[in-house]
Each structure stands twice: as C-alpha cells, then as structure tokens.
Scaffold this motif. Structure first.
Motif, PDB file in Angstrom:
ATOM      1  N   LYS A   5      79.733 -39.591  14.470  1.00  0.00           N
ATOM      2  CA  LYS A   5      80.240 -40.235  15.690  1.00  0.00           C
ATOM      3  C   LYS A   5      81.755 -40.383  15.554  1.00  0.00           C
ATOM      4  O   LYS A   5      82.271 -41.429  15.174  1.00  0.00           O
ATOM      5  N   PRO A   6      82.512 -39.339  15.901  1.00  0.00           N
ATOM      6  CA  PRO A   6      83.966 -39.410  15.721  1.00  0.00           C
ATOM      7  C   PRO A   6      84.635 -40.433  16.636  1.00  0.00           C
ATOM      8  O   PRO A   6      85.551 -41.134  16.230  1.00  0.00           O
ATOM      9  N   PHE A   7      84.191 -40.482  17.894  1.00  0.00           N
ATOM     10  CA  PHE A   7      84.769 -41.371  18.883  1.00  0.00           C
ATOM     11  C   PHE A   7      83.637 -42.035  19.660  1.00  0.00           C
ATOM     12  O   PHE A   7      82.631 -41.386  19.985  1.00  0.00           O
ATOM     13  N   ALA A   8      83.816 -43.299  19.996  1.00  0.00           N
ATOM     14  CA  ALA A   8      82.746 -44.058  20.658  1.00  0.00           C
ATOM     15  C   ALA A   8      82.349 -43.447  21.991  1.00  0.00           C
ATOM     16  O   ALA A   8      81.172 -43.456  22.362  1.00  0.00           O
ATOM     17  N   ALA A   9      83.310 -42.900  22.721  1.00  0.00           N
ATOM     18  CA  ALA A   9      83.031 -42.408  24.069  1.00  0.00           C
ATOM     19  C   ALA A   9      82.568 -40.957  24.100  1.00  0.00           C
ATOM     20  O   ALA A   9      82.225 -40.452  25.178  1.00  0.00           O
ATOM     21  N   ASP A  36      83.124 -51.774  15.045  1.00  0.00           N
ATOM     22  CA  ASP A  36      82.673 -50.427  15.386  1.00  0.00           C
ATOM     23  C   ASP A  36      83.843 -49.452  15.428  1.00  0.00           C
ATOM     24  O   ASP A  36      83.755 -48.332  14.916  1.00  0.00           O
ATOM     25  N   ASP A  37      84.950 -49.865  16.041  1.00  0.00           N
ATOM     26  CA  ASP A  37      86.115 -48.977  16.141  1.00  0.00           C
ATOM     27  C   ASP A  37      86.661 -48.651  14.754  1.00  0.00           C
ATOM     28  O   ASP A  37      87.021 -47.502  14.469  1.00  0.00           O
ATOM     29  N   ALA A  38      86.727 -49.650  13.879  1.00  0.00           N
ATOM     30  CA  ALA A  38      87.254 -49.420  12.532  1.00  0.00           C
ATOM     31  C   ALA A  38      86.323 -48.525  11.728  1.00  0.00           C
ATOM     32  O   ALA A  38      86.778 -47.679  10.950  1.00  0.00           O
ATOM     33  N   LEU A  39      85.011 -48.705  11.898  1.00  0.00           N
ATOM     34  CA  LEU A  39      84.045 -47.870  11.184  1.00  0.00           C
ATOM     35  C   LEU A  39      84.166 -46.426  11.621  1.00  0.00           C
ATOM     36  O   LEU A  39      84.186 -45.507  10.782  1.00  0.00           O
ATOM     37  N   LEU A  40      84.258 -46.180  12.926  1.00  0.00           N
ATOM     38  CA  LEU A  40      84.403 -44.818  13.421  1.00  0.00           C
ATOM     39  C   LEU A  40      85.698 -44.189  12.917  1.00  0.00           C
ATOM     40  O   LEU A  40      85.720 -43.026  12.476  1.00  0.00           O
ATOM     41  N   ALA A  41      86.783 -44.958  12.944  1.00  0.00           N
ATOM     42  CA  ALA A  41      88.070 -44.426  12.494  1.00  0.00           C
ATOM     43  C   ALA A  41      88.058 -44.118  11.007  1.00  0.00           C
ATOM     44  O   ALA A  41      88.639 -43.121  10.558  1.00  0.00           O
ATOM     45  N   ALA A  42      87.378 -44.955  10.210  1.00  0.00           N
ATOM     46  CA  ALA A  42      87.354 -44.763   8.761  1.00  0.00           C
ATOM     47  C   ALA A  42      86.513 -43.564   8.347  1.00  0.00           C
ATOM     48  O   ALA A  42      86.635 -43.088   7.216  1.00  0.00           O
ATOM     49  N   SER A  43      85.643 -43.077   9.236  1.00  0.00           N
ATOM     50  CA  SER A  43      84.709 -42.001   8.896  1.00  0.00           C
ATOM     51  C   SER A  43      84.967 -40.738   9.697  1.00  0.00           C
ATOM     52  O   SER A  43      84.145 -39.827   9.692  1.00  0.00           O
ATOM     53  N   ARG A  44      86.116 -40.659  10.366  1.00  0.00           N
ATOM     54  CA  ARG A  44      86.315 -39.637  11.405  1.00  0.00           C
ATOM     55  C   ARG A  44      86.634 -38.258  10.875  1.00  0.00           C
ATOM     56  O   ARG A  44      86.216 -37.252  11.446  1.00  0.00           O
ATOM     57  N   TRP A  45      87.393 -38.164   9.778  1.00  0.00           N
ATOM     58  CA  TRP A  45      87.994 -36.878   9.427  1.00  0.00           C
ATOM     59  C   TRP A  45      87.374 -36.252   8.201  1.00  0.00           C
ATOM     60  O   TRP A  45      86.862 -36.942   7.335  1.00  0.00           O
ATOM     61  N   PRO A  98      88.630 -33.838   5.146  1.00  0.00           N
ATOM     62  CA  PRO A  98      87.894 -34.756   4.278  1.00  0.00           C
ATOM     63  C   PRO A  98      88.107 -36.199   4.702  1.00  0.00           C
ATOM     64  O   PRO A  98      89.116 -36.547   5.298  1.00  0.00           O
ATOM     65  N   ILE A  99      87.132 -37.051   4.383  1.00  0.00           N
ATOM     66  CA  ILE A  99      87.197 -38.446   4.790  1.00  0.00           C
ATOM     67  C   ILE A  99      88.341 -39.164   4.084  1.00  0.00           C
ATOM     68  O   ILE A  99      89.135 -39.871   4.695  1.00  0.00           O
ATOM     69  N   VAL A 100      88.441 -38.980   2.767  1.00  0.00           N
ATOM     70  CA  VAL A 100      89.474 -39.666   1.998  1.00  0.00           C
ATOM     71  C   VAL A 100      90.843 -39.145   2.433  1.00  0.00           C
ATOM     72  O   VAL A 100      91.075 -37.951   2.475  1.00  0.00           O
ATOM     73  N   GLY A 101      91.730 -40.036   2.779  1.00  0.00           N
ATOM     74  CA  GLY A 101      93.071 -39.634   3.181  1.00  0.00           C
ATOM     75  C   GLY A 101      93.279 -39.674   4.679  1.00  0.00           C
ATOM     76  O   GLY A 101      94.416 -39.691   5.155  1.00  0.00           O
ATOM     77  N   GLY A 102      92.203 -39.702   5.459  1.00  0.00           N
ATOM     78  CA  GLY A 102      92.338 -39.845   6.899  1.00  0.00           C
ATOM     79  C   GLY A 102      93.112 -38.707   7.531  1.00  0.00           C
ATOM     80  O   GLY A 102      93.227 -37.610   6.991  1.00  0.00           O
ATOM     81  N   LEU A 103      93.666 -38.979   8.706  1.00  0.00           N
ATOM     82  CA  LEU A 103      94.399 -37.968   9.463  1.00  0.00           C
ATOM     83  C   LEU A 103      95.861 -37.932   9.033  1.00  0.00           C
ATOM     84  O   LEU A 103      96.547 -36.976   9.257  1.00  0.00           O
TER      85      LEU A 103
END
Length: 462
Positions: free
Chosen positions: A242-246, A446-455, A457-462
């Motif tokens: 679930k990259p983005f809630a919408a 919810d927003d923070a969880l989605l943002a933390a798991s979005r990319w 690789p996960i570690v390092g984010g965008l």
C-alpha cells in the motif's frame, strides 16, 4: 590418466568469456529484505564450496534495517557460511560485469543451518518429491514506478501517465518496458506477460512456472532487475502492498499447480471447476490453513492496509472459480492448453518467497499424504465456490481473514502443521520477527506507516 574436468572451473571460464567480473550472492531474511555478499568471479569455487561469512543476527533485522533487541538472534556471537548455488547463477548485468546467484546458509562445519529460509523451501520440495508429488509455482509482481515531485503536486508522482491497463501508459513507457524485458531476457529469466496494471504508474510482470525453489529464486532476481532498470531511468519503484492511502496496492500473487503420479489434480475431475478429489483436498487444506499462512504471505504491518474488502485484494477465507476477490482462485484448464492452477491472491511482495512456498508445500503434502478415507472426506468437506463479492455473504460463507499482523501471527503461532514443518528454531525465530514488525508499526500513524514502507529498497527511503 585423464583428469576429469572441474565443472566450477568451466563455469568460471564461461563467466569470464561473458565479461563477468563479480558475483553477488543473496539470501532473504525474515523481514523480506534481500541481503548480499559480493565476491570476485575467481572466487566462484570457494563461494560454492565454502561460502562467505554472514552473522545469524541478520534475521533479527526489522524491515527498516534496525536490529530488534527482543529477537532471540539479536546477539553478536556466531557465524554462518552463505554458499552460492551454481544452479541458480544468472547474469545480473553482464555489460557491467555482474552476475548473481542465490545462496543458502550453512554452519561452519558444513551442515545446513536449520534457520535458513531457502533450505526450508528446498527440504519441503524434496519431501514432496519423495511422496510422488510435484508442485509448480510462479509469481506475479506488481509495482509502481515513481518519479520526482512536480510543481504544484503533493509529493512524488507516478513516473508514467496512462489509464488502467492502458496502451497509452505502455507507449509512454515503451523504452522502460523494453529495457526491463531485455534485462529479463539477458538474465535468462523466463517471463510470460508484462502489462500496465490498474493503479497509477503501476505495472505487472508474470514469471513462468518452475519448481518452488526456482520460482522463489526467480522472484528475487526479478525484483533486483526491476530496481536496477528503474534507477537507470532516474525513477524509484515501490513494491509496497500500500504505497499511498488513496491508490491501489501492489500484490505478489502466487500461482501453483499440483501433480500426483504424473496426473494433474486441478482438472479433468467431476468436482467444481473440474477438480479431482485430490485437487479438492488441496483447496480445502489451503482454506483451512490460510489464517496461519497469512503472516508468511503478508509479512508486514502495511500488508493489512491493502487487505480491505472491496479493493480486489481477496481478504476472505474463501475460494472461487475465476473469482478475484476470493483468497484462493481456481483458474481452470484453458483452451490454450495451460494447466489448471490455483492463485493465492492475498500474497504480496513483502513475503520471503522461500518461506511462503515452503509452507505452501507443507500444506499440500498434508492434504494429499493421508489415508484414502480421510482424503475423500476432506474433498467432500470442501465448501461450494464463492461467486460474486464475498463481502455481501454471511460470515460463515466467507469469513474475513485476520485484519492485522497481530491476529495473523496468533494463527501462525497456533499452527501445529507449520511448527512441525519449519522446526522449532525457524518457527520461533519467525514469531520473534513478526512481533518485531508489530512493535515497529505500533506507534505509527497510517500515513507514517505507509511512508516508512513505501520504497524499494525500504531502508534509506526516497
């Protein structure tokens, strides 16, 4: 006396002729992260026979890379040897001198590490074969391709415009699609289909079926290739459920077929959709164990944000014939000659594919290696296939699957079948990892969880 040729020396020579200079050896930890050690191509034989060092603590890594202090493996002592499997070896990017191989972890004395995920999958495959059973599996990968932020837009935007399943999106990304499929072909990765998916900037790649071990290896390689090609275009790819809630989420659906004594069990029978009694027993077994399988198929807290009714994510403990909202979907034999198979719709790409396919094999074995009377009873007890939207049915007709990782972990903990198949060490280590993920997500919105798991690789984010 003529000396027999050394197959590893010949393999090294072949790699050198193709310009390969380095070998990346990977394995997948409990969090679903692909970890790696790199050796020069001249060390191929050593990587295969002796392996490279890897600390057991790596299975205590959370999805964000932090070591969970409460995990039983969160300790500094001990060492394992990650051995490359030459049967899995493939070009990763031969033009720049890279090859790839899947690895399996062993103790320093050479014995297989009982906590190794790939070793578990391999062991289950051998046990199935010993019982005269053959399971073939293949994955579908869904991901979103994201570019930079645009003026006036809130946050990163899909890299490619175009409608759901749209040829316009394909044409917009024709160079990307060509580069990705070329990379798959160069790596010897058999793929069946690529298309724009429903979501914005979303694509799906279907891999050809293979043995469970090979299917899991192929999934790991495919994700690495997608990541590499996306970065070459200056984009990021998101495999997040679930990259983005919408927006819609990404699945990692598993397709599987089963044969016993050479006969396909999911077709040419008198049961619903052409199921034979053995095939009906397999479907019944999968339904029974689905809640316990869920934390292996949906490994992260964010996975359960995707599993919502009405989102075509199949969050119901039900099966159906070509029903995409049932967790287990039967795809009957087709006019094109394709063998009938099952699709596990709930799975996503946070899963460790070796653990998931190993557990699915354990369920299939239990379903089919039983006395004839019990097998017939299991086939008879299979409920009717669900037609239409399961959310409008009564709870007993289509029960809701666990709605959180905490609920799913409880079902996993209570499963005698999975505890016995995995063994106490691996089962307990997985329980610790599930609790670590639950704690990581506990205080996140919810927003923070989605943002933390979005990319990826996960570690390092965008």
């Amino acid at each position: 006396m003529v000396t027999a040729p050394d197959p590893l020396a010949e393999l090294e020579a072949q790699l050198r002729r193709r310009g390969v200079k380095r070998l990346a050896v990977t394995w997948v930890n409990h969090a679903g992260a692909v970890l790696v050690k790199v050796v020069p191509v001249g060390a191929l034989a050593s990587a295969v026979k002796l392996g490279v060092g890897f600390s057991p603590v790596s299975d205590a890594f959370r999805s964000d890379g932090a070591i969970d202090p409460q995990h039983r493996l969160a300790r500094p002592d001990g060492d394992l040897r990650l051995r490359a499997d030459p049967a899995s070896l493939a070009p990763l990017e031969a033009a720049s001198g890279w090859a790839w191989a899947a690895g399996t972890r062993h103790h320093r004395d050479g014995g297989l590490y009982d906590g190794d995920q790939r070793g578990f999958c391999s062991r289950q495959q051998h046990e199935l074969a010993g019982a005269g059973l053959v399971l073939q599996a293949g994955f579908e990968l869904e991901w979103m391709v994201v570019g930079g932020e645009e003026p006036g837009q809130d946050g990163p935007q899909p890299a490619l415009a175009g409608g759901p399943y749209g040829a316009d999106r394909l044409v917009e990304g024709l160079d990307y699609a060509a580069a990705l499929t070329d990379a798959c072909d160069a790596a010897g990765l058999p793929w069946q289909q690529l298309h724009p998916e429903y979501g914005r900037g979303q694509f799906e790649l279907s891999l050809a079926p293979a043995s469970p071990l090979q299917a899991a290896d192929r999934l790991v390689l495919a994700k690495l290739l997608i990541q590499r090609v996306s970065r070459r275009f200056g984009w990021r790819c998101s495999f997040s459920p679930k990259p983005f809630a919408a927006l819609v989420g990404n699945g990692g659906h598993v397709h599987l077929s089963v044969r016993q004594g050479g006969a396909a069990l999911l077709q040419d029978g008198e049961g619903p959709g052409g199921l034979q009694p053995g095939g009906a027993a397999v479907v019944a077994g999968l339904l029974q164990h689905l809640p316990a399988l869920l934390p292996l198929a949906c490994n992260s807290a964010v996975s359960y944000r995707r599993l919502a009714p009405g989102s075509w994510s199949a969050p119901f403990q039900a099966w159906g014939i070509e029903n995409r909202e049932a967790a287990v979907r039967l795809v009957p034999a087709a006019a094109d000659g394709a063998e009938a198979h099952l699709e596990l719709k709930v799975a996503d790409l946070t899963a460790n594919p070796y653990l998931l396919l190993g557990a699915l094999q354990a369920v299939v074995a239990e379903s089919l290696t039983r006395p004839a009377g019990e097998l017939a009873a299991a086939a008879t007890a299979l409920p009717e296939p669900v037609a239409g939207d399961p959310s409008v049915l009564e709870e007993e007709e289509a029960p809701r699957l666990p709605a959180t990782l905490a609920e799913a972990s409880q079902a996993f903990a209570a499963s005698t079948l999975l505890r016995c198949a995995l063994g106490e060490a691996l089962h307990g280590s997985l329980l610790d990892a599930q609790q670590a993920e639950i704690r990581r997500a506990h205080n996140l919105s919810d927003d923070a969880l989605l943002a933390a798991s979005r990319w990826w690789p996960i570690v390092g984010g965008l």
